[in-house]
Design a protein around this motif. Structure first.
Motif, PDB file in Angstrom:
ATOM      1  N   ILE A 100       0.965  -1.257   0.046  1.00 59.03           N
ATOM      2  CA  ILE A 100      -0.023  -0.153  -0.081  1.00 59.03           C
ATOM      3  C   ILE A 100       0.761   1.187   0.052  1.00 59.03           C
ATOM      4  CG2 ILE A 100      -1.756   1.327   1.191  1.00 59.03           C
ATOM      5  CD1 ILE A 100      -2.850  -1.214   2.234  1.00 59.03           C
ATOM      6  N   SER A 101       0.910   2.030  -1.153  1.00 57.62           N
ATOM      7  CA  SER A 101       1.653   3.240  -1.111  1.00 57.62           C
ATOM      8  C   SER A 101       1.045   4.456  -1.847  1.00 57.62           C
ATOM      9  CB  SER A 101       2.790   2.736  -2.329  1.00 57.62           C
ATOM     10  OG  SER A 101       3.615   4.060  -2.595  1.00 57.62           O
ATOM     11  N   ALA A 102       0.855   5.333  -1.189  1.00 62.19           N
ATOM     12  CA  ALA A 102       0.458   6.502  -1.580  1.00 62.19           C
ATOM     13  C   ALA A 102       0.751   7.192  -3.168  1.00 62.19           C
ATOM     14  CB  ALA A 102       0.611   7.883  -0.532  1.00 62.19           C
ATOM     15  N   ASN A 103       1.990   6.524  -3.492  1.00 67.14           N
ATOM     16  CA  ASN A 103       2.497   6.966  -4.866  1.00 67.14           C
ATOM     17  C   ASN A 103       2.093   6.094  -5.980  1.00 67.14           C
ATOM     18  OD1 ASN A 103       4.133   8.931  -3.557  1.00 67.14           O
ATOM     19  ND2 ASN A 103       5.732   7.522  -2.789  1.00 67.14           N
ATOM     20  N   ILE A 104       1.506   5.054  -5.655  1.00 70.32           N
ATOM     21  CA  ILE A 104       0.739   4.012  -6.515  1.00 70.32           C
ATOM     22  C   ILE A 104      -0.511   3.985  -6.651  1.00 70.32           C
ATOM     23  CG2 ILE A 104       0.886   1.853  -7.455  1.00 70.32           C
ATOM     24  CD1 ILE A 104       3.569   1.321  -6.304  1.00 70.32           C
ATOM     25  N   SER A 105      -1.249   4.561  -7.465  1.00 67.92           N
ATOM     26  CA  SER A 105      -2.955   4.679  -7.372  1.00 67.92           C
ATOM     27  C   SER A 105      -3.450   3.255  -7.858  1.00 67.92           C
ATOM     28  CB  SER A 105      -3.316   5.717  -8.211  1.00 67.92           C
ATOM     29  OG  SER A 105      -2.773   6.896  -7.874  1.00 67.92           O
ATOM     30  N   SER A 106      -4.377   2.858  -7.218  1.00 68.88           N
ATOM     31  CA  SER A 106      -5.323   1.834  -7.814  1.00 68.88           C
ATOM     32  C   SER A 106      -6.756   2.400  -8.064  1.00 68.88           C
ATOM     33  CB  SER A 106      -4.976   0.761  -6.791  1.00 68.88           C
ATOM     34  OG  SER A 106      -5.899   1.120  -5.678  1.00 68.88           O
ATOM     35  N   PRO A 107      -7.470   1.631  -8.869  1.00 72.21           N
ATOM     36  CA  PRO A 107      -8.651   2.150  -9.351  1.00 72.21           C
ATOM     37  C   PRO A 107      -9.655   2.744  -8.372  1.00 72.21           C
ATOM     38  CG  PRO A 107      -8.075   0.087 -10.572  1.00 72.21           C
ATOM     39  CD  PRO A 107      -7.100   0.198  -9.445  1.00 72.21           C
ATOM     40  N   MET A 108      -9.584   2.000  -6.991  1.00 71.68           N
ATOM     41  CA  MET A 108     -10.604   2.538  -6.088  1.00 71.68           C
ATOM     42  C   MET A 108      -9.865   3.320  -4.997  1.00 71.68           C
ATOM     43  SD  MET A 108     -13.489   1.474  -7.505  1.00 71.68           S
ATOM     44  CE  MET A 108     -14.482   1.846  -6.256  1.00 71.68           C
ATOM     45  N   GLY A 109      -8.737   3.803  -5.089  1.00 68.14           N
ATOM     46  CA  GLY A 109      -8.256   4.634  -4.523  1.00 68.14           C
ATOM     47  C   GLY A 109      -7.502   4.239  -3.126  1.00 68.14           C
ATOM     48  N   GLU A 110      -7.447   2.863  -2.757  1.00 66.42           N
ATOM     49  CA  GLU A 110      -6.988   2.426  -1.765  1.00 66.42           C
ATOM     50  C   GLU A 110      -5.355   2.085  -1.839  1.00 66.42           C
ATOM     51  OE1 GLU A 110      -7.967   1.654   1.329  1.00 66.42           O
ATOM     52  OE2 GLU A 110     -10.115   2.108   0.744  1.00 66.42           O
ATOM     53  N   ASN A 111      -4.666   2.451  -3.054  1.00 62.58           N
ATOM     54  CA  ASN A 111      -3.366   2.358  -3.384  1.00 62.58           C
ATOM     55  C   ASN A 111      -2.919   0.939  -3.156  1.00 62.58           C
ATOM     56  OD1 ASN A 111      -3.800   5.174  -4.023  1.00 62.58           O
ATOM     57  ND2 ASN A 111      -3.491   5.564  -1.694  1.00 62.58           N
ATOM     58  N   LEU A 112      -3.425  -0.006  -3.502  1.00 62.40           N
ATOM     59  CA  LEU A 112      -3.112  -1.388  -3.044  1.00 62.40           C
ATOM     60  C   LEU A 112      -2.859  -2.127  -4.388  1.00 62.40           C
ATOM     61  CD1 LEU A 112      -3.164  -3.867  -1.051  1.00 62.40           C
ATOM     62  CD2 LEU A 112      -5.520  -4.192  -1.507  1.00 62.40           C
ATOM     63  N   SER A 113      -1.448  -2.632  -4.314  1.00 65.60           N
ATOM     64  CA  SER A 113      -0.665  -3.574  -5.433  1.00 65.60           C
ATOM     65  C   SER A 113      -0.517  -4.836  -4.866  1.00 65.60           C
ATOM     66  CB  SER A 113       0.235  -2.678  -5.980  1.00 65.60           C
ATOM     67  OG  SER A 113      -0.075  -1.377  -6.539  1.00 65.60           O
ATOM     68  N   ALA A 114      -0.237  -5.877  -5.656  1.00 59.75           N
ATOM     69  CA  ALA A 114      -0.089  -7.192  -5.342  1.00 59.75           C
ATOM     70  C   ALA A 114       1.414  -7.706  -6.032  1.00 59.75           C
ATOM     71  CB  ALA A 114      -0.956  -8.123  -5.664  1.00 59.75           C
ATOM     72  N   PHE A 115       2.321  -8.296  -5.559  1.00 61.49           N
ATOM     73  CA  PHE A 115       3.380  -8.724  -6.022  1.00 61.49           C
ATOM     74  C   PHE A 115       3.583 -10.272  -5.833  1.00 61.49           C
ATOM     75  CE2 PHE A 115       3.860  -4.351  -5.137  1.00 61.49           C
ATOM     76  CZ  PHE A 115       4.351  -3.880  -6.032  1.00 61.49           C
ATOM     77  N   SER A 116       4.128 -10.922  -6.796  1.00 61.72           N
ATOM     78  CA  SER A 116       4.482 -12.452  -6.784  1.00 61.72           C
ATOM     79  C   SER A 116       5.328 -12.849  -5.726  1.00 61.72           C
ATOM     80  CB  SER A 116       4.744 -13.226  -8.192  1.00 61.72           C
ATOM     81  OG  SER A 116       5.909 -12.281  -8.727  1.00 61.72           O
ATOM     82  N   SER A 117       6.227 -12.027  -5.298  1.00 56.28           N
ATOM     83  CA  SER A 117       7.311 -12.212  -4.455  1.00 56.28           C
ATOM     84  C   SER A 117       7.583 -10.776  -3.443  1.00 56.28           C
ATOM     85  CB  SER A 117       8.522 -12.708  -4.741  1.00 56.28           C
ATOM     86  OG  SER A 117       9.255 -11.432  -5.540  1.00 56.28           O
ATOM     87  N   GLU A 118       8.114 -11.264  -2.327  1.00 53.51           N
ATOM     88  CA  GLU A 118       8.304 -10.261  -1.232  1.00 53.51           C
ATOM     89  C   GLU A 118       9.509  -9.308  -1.612  1.00 53.51           C
ATOM     90  OE1 GLU A 118       9.341  -9.516   3.404  1.00 53.51           O
ATOM     91  OE2 GLU A 118       8.977 -11.539   2.702  1.00 53.51           O
ATOM     92  N   LYS A 119      10.525 -10.015  -2.576  1.00 51.61           N
ATOM     93  CA  LYS A 119      11.411  -9.277  -3.136  1.00 51.61           C
ATOM     94  C   LYS A 119      11.171  -8.217  -4.052  1.00 51.61           C
ATOM     95  CE  LYS A 119      15.905 -10.020  -5.486  1.00 51.61           C
ATOM     96  NZ  LYS A 119      16.718 -10.856  -6.144  1.00 51.61           N
TER      97      LYS A 119
END
Length: 145
Positions: A100-119
């Motif tokens: 969750i990063s304020a610098n990456i917008s998601s469609p509904m404004g929660e700024n939530l992105s997923a990644f396949s690895s922690e790295k």
């Protein structure tokens, strides 16, 4: 004997039609099951598939999480999210790392992105700031929202 064969044929047909697998997301035309927005963002879309094989598509991970609060997890066969680093590629939501990063917008404004690895998530976090979460931590965070 014919009745037995007919019954087995119908049973096999029913079982074959209930595959638990994702459906491709038609970006630009599929609609979010939760908010009814058109799904266009290949980095933030999500999908779950019930044990009966019915797929529900979402324009954002937060829409899927909000829908699951109402639906529950009892009959879910697959939970999938798009990998931010590989747009359009669905990954197992329960194994993903979330940012969750304020610098990456998601469609509904929660700024939530997923990644396949922690790295991969940590690399983007080092550039964009934000907070990392596991699936369980994310579910807990959204439980009361």
């Amino acid at each position: 004997m014919k009745k037995c064969i007919s019954f087995l044929s119908i049973l096999l047909l029913v079982l074959a039609s209930c595959k638990v697998e994702p459906e491709p997301i038609a970006y630009g035309s599929d609609v979010c099951h939760y908010c009814s927005m058109t799904i266009v963002d290949r980095q933030h879309a999500a999908q779950y598939v019930t044990e009966k094989g019915r797929a529900y598509k979402f324009d954002a991970i937060e829409c899927m999480l909000n829908d699951l609060k109402n639906t529950g997890y009892d009959e879910i066969g697959l939970l999938l999210v798009n990998d931010f680093s590989h747009p359009g590629e669905l990954i197992d939501a329960t194994q993903a790392t979330y940012l969750i990063s304020a610098n990456i917008s998601s469609p509904m404004g929660e700024n939530l992105s997923a990644f396949s690895s922690e790295k991969a998530a940590a690399m983007v976090q080092s550039e964009q700031s934000g907070e990392l979460f596991t699936w369980l931590e994310l579910k807990e965070r959204f439980k009361d929202q």
